[in-house]
Write an enzyme that holds these catalytic residues in place. Sequence first.
Site, PDB file in Angstrom:
ATOM      1  N   GLY A 145       0.788  -1.213   0.000  1.00  0.00           N
ATOM      2  CA  GLY A 145       0.000   0.000   0.000  1.00  0.00           C
ATOM      3  C   GLY A 145       0.827   1.273   0.000  1.00  0.00           C
ATOM      4  O   GLY A 145       1.928   1.342  -0.552  1.00  0.00           O
ATOM      5  N   CYS A 146       0.302   2.287   0.679  1.00  0.00           N
ATOM      6  CA  CYS A 146       0.876   3.627   0.623  1.00  0.00           C
ATOM      7  C   CYS A 146       2.243   3.721   1.284  1.00  0.00           C
ATOM      8  O   CYS A 146       2.990   4.657   1.018  1.00  0.00           O
ATOM      9  CB  CYS A 146      -0.081   4.618   1.274  1.00  0.00           C
ATOM     10  SG  CYS A 146      -1.715   4.696   0.477  1.00  0.00           S
ATOM     11  N   GLN A 147       2.592   2.790   2.161  1.00  0.00           N
ATOM     12  CA  GLN A 147       3.874   2.854   2.866  1.00  0.00           C
ATOM     13  C   GLN A 147       4.997   2.146   2.123  1.00  0.00           C
ATOM     14  O   GLN A 147       6.138   2.114   2.593  1.00  0.00           O
ATOM     15  CB  GLN A 147       3.726   2.244   4.259  1.00  0.00           C
ATOM     16  CG  GLN A 147       3.343   0.778   4.230  1.00  0.00           C
ATOM     17  CD  GLN A 147       2.881   0.259   5.580  1.00  0.00           C
ATOM     18  OE1 GLN A 147       2.817   0.995   6.566  1.00  0.00           O
ATOM     19  NE2 GLN A 147       2.573  -1.009   5.637  1.00  0.00           N
ATOM     20  N   PHE A 336       1.466   5.368   5.952  1.00  0.00           N
ATOM     21  CA  PHE A 336       0.593   4.395   6.608  1.00  0.00           C
ATOM     22  C   PHE A 336       0.096   3.379   5.595  1.00  0.00           C
ATOM     23  O   PHE A 336      -0.021   3.666   4.405  1.00  0.00           O
ATOM     24  CB  PHE A 336      -0.581   5.126   7.262  1.00  0.00           C
ATOM     25  CG  PHE A 336      -0.144   6.305   8.084  1.00  0.00           C
ATOM     26  CD1 PHE A 336       0.454   6.120   9.322  1.00  0.00           C
ATOM     27  CD2 PHE A 336      -0.268   7.595   7.594  1.00  0.00           C
ATOM     28  CE1 PHE A 336       0.892   7.204  10.066  1.00  0.00           C
ATOM     29  CE2 PHE A 336       0.170   8.682   8.332  1.00  0.00           C
ATOM     30  CZ  PHE A 336       0.751   8.488   9.568  1.00  0.00           C
TER      31      PHE A 336
END
Length: 350
Positions: A145-147, A336
């Site tokens: 994901g975003c991390q 996150f």
Amino acid sequence: MAPVFLNRIGTATPRHEVHGTFRAFAEGLIPEGRERRLFSRMADRAGIARRWSVLEPDGRPGLVDAEGFYAPGGFPSTRARMVRWEAEAPALAFRALEALGPVEGITHLITASCTGFAAPGLDHAIAARLGLEESVARTNIGFMGCQAAIVALRAAHDAVRADPAARVLVVNLELCTLHLQERPEVEQLLCFLLFGDGCSAALVSADPEGLRLDGFRCALMPEASEQIAWRVADNGFDMVLSGEVPKSLARALPQRLPALLDGAEPAAFDLWAIHPGGRSVLDAVEESCRPPQGALAASRAVLEGHGNMSSPTIMFVMRAMLAERERGRRGIAMAFGPGLSAETMRFETV
């Protein structure tokens, strides 16, 4: 051990601006009444003015894209979305590489994506495009994901610490707009109203220029484990991004902050590269971490101009900091992802 540096960052987005079209389509899926008014208010407050997509928008009511990829009542299968990802991803990656500038002597190639998969994949296409040695060490990071950008930089950092002659190319590429869902739930539609497409390319080496990478920390937040989730389904990838995430971060970060900052106080960091997962996420970080006033301006500017592009987004923020860097400024990057989890990276401008 020899220090490790993030030398340069190049970024790219597709040429199609789609925020207004995507918003109008999403709004049209909600019946007239209270829920549509709620959606409209939340969309107005999202802090996003533009998002970019590999799909050309169609301005006619009830339609998303000009070619009918998202045909009303007949949205594409996961297979069709992956075929499109495989067709579009290399060209966007090549544009980010052009923005990065010349790279020589690459020994390691790290790619990260959670929106598309193929084998042979993006790593092979990049290696061929750049004429990399057949011995280049490749790592593909998926579904973080975003991390994922911070995870990829940590892997690059480890490679250079193990061998100071290593030169690591890190590419984060996401085509989030290939996973739009035809569903009327307000929370789901608000989730997809955040996301756009983008790519970053970065060079990590022992050359003392750019940002010195000083360390990495991670924190899992099992009490909110299902608030961010990303699963393969029959018609694309199903995203869960609960409206409770900002509240969970506001509760969880203060007790975890000393470990994430490696014992330092928030005031010790001048630069805050916070992943702009949404306006309320940035507000929650600002409230709970107490960074210097205005420290999240770069994150808010990237959110306004690009939306949330998942993994490359924080690299867009850090690129802005690289462009205006002043020697000796300490920084913290934070993103996150599913879990709920937080990844951080400490750095200093050189």
